[in-house]
Design a protein around this motif. Structure first.
Motif, PDB file in Angstrom:
ATOM      1  N   PRO A 266      -1.668  -8.053   5.761  1.00  0.00           N
ATOM      2  CA  PRO A 266      -2.254  -7.303   6.870  1.00  0.00           C
ATOM      3  C   PRO A 266      -2.839  -5.957   6.436  1.00  0.00           C
ATOM      4  O   PRO A 266      -3.823  -5.493   7.017  1.00  0.00           O
ATOM      5  CB  PRO A 266      -1.097  -7.103   7.852  1.00  0.00           C
ATOM      6  N   LEU A 267      -2.280  -5.352   5.407  1.00  0.00           N
ATOM      7  CA  LEU A 267      -2.849  -4.089   4.901  1.00  0.00           C
ATOM      8  C   LEU A 267      -4.223  -4.331   4.288  1.00  0.00           C
ATOM      9  O   LEU A 267      -5.136  -3.517   4.443  1.00  0.00           O
ATOM     10  CB  LEU A 267      -1.899  -3.453   3.882  1.00  0.00           C
ATOM     11  N   ARG A 268      -4.376  -5.463   3.610  1.00  0.00           N
ATOM     12  CA  ARG A 268      -5.678  -5.839   3.043  1.00  0.00           C
ATOM     13  C   ARG A 268      -6.667  -6.175   4.166  1.00  0.00           C
ATOM     14  O   ARG A 268      -7.794  -5.700   4.170  1.00  0.00           O
ATOM     15  CB  ARG A 268      -5.524  -7.022   2.083  1.00  0.00           C
ATOM     16  N   ASN A 269      -6.207  -6.968   5.123  1.00  0.00           N
ATOM     17  CA  ASN A 269      -7.072  -7.335   6.255  1.00  0.00           C
ATOM     18  C   ASN A 269      -7.446  -6.128   7.096  1.00  0.00           C
ATOM     19  O   ASN A 269      -8.514  -6.113   7.717  1.00  0.00           O
ATOM     20  CB  ASN A 269      -6.392  -8.394   7.130  1.00  0.00           C
ATOM     21  N   GLY A 270      -6.597  -5.121   7.122  1.00  0.00           N
ATOM     22  CA  GLY A 270      -6.864  -3.898   7.869  1.00  0.00           C
ATOM     23  C   GLY A 270      -7.752  -2.917   7.121  1.00  0.00           C
ATOM     24  O   GLY A 270      -8.046  -1.828   7.620  1.00  0.00           O
TER      25      GLY A 270
ATOM     26  N   VAL B  33      -6.190  -1.716   1.636  1.00  0.00           N
ATOM     27  CA  VAL B  33      -6.044  -2.034   0.209  1.00  0.00           C
ATOM     28  C   VAL B  33      -7.043  -3.112  -0.181  1.00  0.00           C
ATOM     29  O   VAL B  33      -7.539  -3.865   0.665  1.00  0.00           O
ATOM     30  CB  VAL B  33      -4.611  -2.497  -0.157  1.00  0.00           C
ATOM     31  N   LYS B  34      -7.314  -3.180  -1.475  1.00  0.00           N
ATOM     32  CA  LYS B  34      -8.151  -4.234  -2.048  1.00  0.00           C
ATOM     33  C   LYS B  34      -7.335  -4.939  -3.125  1.00  0.00           C
ATOM     34  O   LYS B  34      -6.545  -4.305  -3.820  1.00  0.00           O
ATOM     35  CB  LYS B  34      -9.401  -3.641  -2.704  1.00  0.00           C
ATOM     36  N   SER B  35      -7.555  -6.240  -3.248  1.00  0.00           N
ATOM     37  CA  SER B  35      -6.870  -6.985  -4.300  1.00  0.00           C
ATOM     38  C   SER B  35      -7.820  -7.185  -5.468  1.00  0.00           C
ATOM     39  O   SER B  35      -9.017  -7.392  -5.286  1.00  0.00           O
ATOM     40  CB  SER B  35      -6.362  -8.325  -3.777  1.00  0.00           C
ATOM     41  N   ILE B  36      -7.262  -7.105  -6.657  1.00  0.00           N
ATOM     42  CA  ILE B  36      -8.001  -7.321  -7.901  1.00  0.00           C
ATOM     43  C   ILE B  36      -7.344  -8.514  -8.594  1.00  0.00           C
ATOM     44  O   ILE B  36      -6.152  -8.477  -8.887  1.00  0.00           O
ATOM     45  CB  ILE B  36      -7.939  -6.079  -8.828  1.00  0.00           C
ATOM     46  N   ARG B  37      -8.131  -9.545  -8.838  1.00  0.00           N
ATOM     47  CA  ARG B  37      -7.599 -10.750  -9.470  1.00  0.00           C
ATOM     48  C   ARG B  37      -7.589 -10.617 -10.986  1.00  0.00           C
ATOM     49  O   ARG B  37      -8.268  -9.790 -11.545  1.00  0.00           O
ATOM     50  CB  ARG B  37      -8.444 -11.961  -9.074  1.00  0.00           C
ATOM     51  N   GLY B  38      -6.818 -11.495 -11.606  1.00  0.00           N
ATOM     52  CA  GLY B  38      -6.820 -11.569 -13.053  1.00  0.00           C
ATOM     53  C   GLY B  38      -5.501 -11.160 -13.670  1.00  0.00           C
ATOM     54  O   GLY B  38      -4.561 -10.745 -12.986  1.00  0.00           O
ATOM     55  N   ALA B  39      -5.466 -11.258 -14.993  1.00  0.00           N
ATOM     56  CA  ALA B  39      -4.240 -10.970 -15.737  1.00  0.00           C
ATOM     57  C   ALA B  39      -3.772  -9.532 -15.539  1.00  0.00           C
ATOM     58  O   ALA B  39      -2.581  -9.254 -15.539  1.00  0.00           O
ATOM     59  CB  ALA B  39      -4.460 -11.240 -17.224  1.00  0.00           C
TER      60      ALA B  39
ATOM     61  N   ALA C 198      -8.119   1.053  -0.718  1.00  0.00           N
ATOM     62  CA  ALA C 198      -9.516   0.835  -0.360  1.00  0.00           C
ATOM     63  C   ALA C 198     -10.218   2.151  -0.023  1.00  0.00           C
ATOM     64  O   ALA C 198     -11.437   2.202   0.043  1.00  0.00           O
ATOM     65  CB  ALA C 198      -9.611  -0.121   0.825  1.00  0.00           C
ATOM     66  N   LYS C 199      -9.424   3.203   0.205  1.00  0.00           N
ATOM     67  CA  LYS C 199      -9.958   4.530   0.518  1.00  0.00           C
ATOM     68  C   LYS C 199      -9.184   5.565  -0.289  1.00  0.00           C
ATOM     69  O   LYS C 199      -8.162   5.244  -0.897  1.00  0.00           O
ATOM     70  CB  LYS C 199      -9.758   4.850   2.008  1.00  0.00           C
ATOM     71  N   GLU C 200      -9.657   6.782  -0.247  1.00  0.00           N
ATOM     72  CA  GLU C 200      -8.943   7.871  -0.898  1.00  0.00           C
ATOM     73  C   GLU C 200      -7.603   8.100  -0.180  1.00  0.00           C
ATOM     74  O   GLU C 200      -7.523   7.915   1.033  1.00  0.00           O
ATOM     75  CB  GLU C 200      -9.773   9.163  -0.854  1.00  0.00           C
TER      76      GLU C 200
ATOM     77  N   THR D  17      -3.774   7.564   6.833  1.00  0.00           N
ATOM     78  CA  THR D  17      -2.603   8.227   7.412  1.00  0.00           C
ATOM     79  C   THR D  17      -1.435   7.247   7.533  1.00  0.00           C
ATOM     80  O   THR D  17      -1.637   6.015   7.523  1.00  0.00           O
ATOM     81  CB  THR D  17      -2.897   8.807   8.808  1.00  0.00           C
ATOM     82  N   SER D  18      -0.256   7.808   7.653  1.00  0.00           N
ATOM     83  CA  SER D  18       0.910   6.953   7.882  1.00  0.00           C
ATOM     84  C   SER D  18       0.757   6.212   9.212  1.00  0.00           C
ATOM     85  O   SER D  18       1.229   5.088   9.351  1.00  0.00           O
ATOM     86  CB  SER D  18       2.199   7.766   7.831  1.00  0.00           C
ATOM     87  N   GLY D  19       0.066   6.818  10.173  1.00  0.00           N
ATOM     88  CA  GLY D  19      -0.204   6.142  11.446  1.00  0.00           C
ATOM     89  C   GLY D  19      -1.037   4.890  11.267  1.00  0.00           C
ATOM     90  O   GLY D  19      -0.799   3.877  11.941  1.00  0.00           O
ATOM     91  N   ASP D  20      -2.031   4.928  10.369  1.00  0.00           N
ATOM     92  CA  ASP D  20      -2.853   3.745  10.085  1.00  0.00           C
ATOM     93  C   ASP D  20      -1.963   2.587   9.612  1.00  0.00           C
ATOM     94  O   ASP D  20      -2.112   1.444  10.054  1.00  0.00           O
ATOM     95  CB  ASP D  20      -3.881   4.039   8.982  1.00  0.00           C
ATOM     96  N   ILE D  21      -1.045   2.896   8.720  1.00  0.00           N
ATOM     97  CA  ILE D  21      -0.170   1.880   8.122  1.00  0.00           C
ATOM     98  C   ILE D  21       0.800   1.326   9.160  1.00  0.00           C
ATOM     99  O   ILE D  21       0.950   0.109   9.305  1.00  0.00           O
ATOM    100  CB  ILE D  21       0.596   2.483   6.927  1.00  0.00           C
ATOM    101  N   ILE D  22       1.444   2.219   9.898  1.00  0.00           N
ATOM    102  CA  ILE D  22       2.434   1.802  10.894  1.00  0.00           C
ATOM    103  C   ILE D  22       1.780   0.962  11.990  1.00  0.00           C
ATOM    104  O   ILE D  22       2.333  -0.065  12.410  1.00  0.00           O
ATOM    105  CB  ILE D  22       3.162   3.021  11.497  1.00  0.00           C
ATOM    106  N   ARG D  23       0.596   1.345  12.438  1.00  0.00           N
ATOM    107  CA  ARG D  23      -0.081   0.563  13.488  1.00  0.00           C
ATOM    108  C   ARG D  23      -0.412  -0.850  13.012  1.00  0.00           C
ATOM    109  O   ARG D  23      -0.289  -1.817  13.766  1.00  0.00           O
ATOM    110  CB  ARG D  23      -1.343   1.267  13.955  1.00  0.00           C
TER     111      ARG D  23
END
Length: 139
Positions: free
Chosen positions: A48-52, A55-61, A68-70, A75-81
């Motif tokens: 859900p953090l990626r879909n929101g 975060v971005k996922s990086i594939r590979g070894a 995904a942002k600086e 904010t902690s509110g973004d994460i909690i929501r």
């Protein structure tokens, strides 16, 4: 409002990614090991953090996750929501009598203010320097 392990562990993931921001992808396995958490559970939280868009996922070894942002833009509110849903101390505030409704609205707004004014950058730097006074609340 009670923040469950979803919110707490989600904050842990995000704080660790903020600490390593700019250093390349961080595998969930390393976060799980360093905090003695279930990697499988963290995998459920990262989706859900990626879909929101946090975060971005990086594939590979040498893959893993990056912000995904600086860190100062999340904010902690973004994460909690994303992980816990809307911030509200009680369900159905609108159905309460006026005095209680006003109290619950003030509580909700105070919690939102703290969550929305605390960035990942704040949390990551707070964890590193050990300064506990900056987030001490006196009642």
């Amino acid at each position: 409002m009670k923040i469950s392990t979803k919110g707490r562990y989600g904050l842990t993931i995000m704080i660790e990614l903020a600490k390593k921001h700019g250093e390349g992808p961080t595998p969930l396995k390393s976060i799980a090991q360093s905090h003695e958490l279930s990697e499988h559970y963290l995998e459920q939280l990262i989706a859900p953090l990626r879909n929101g868009g946090l975060v971005k996922s990086i594939r590979g070894a040498y893959g893993g996750y990056i912000l995904a942002k600086e860190p100062n833009q999340i904010t902690s509110g973004d994460i909690i929501r994303i992980l816990e849903g809307p911030i509200s101390p009680v369900e159905g505030i609108e159905d309460e009598e006026p005095a209680k409704r006003e109290l619950f609205i003030r509580i909700r707004d105070a919690v939102k203010e703290v969550l929305d004014s605390t960035t990942l950058e704040d949390l990551a730097s707070h964890s590193e320097d050990g300064d506990t006074d900056s987030y001490m609340f006196y009642i």
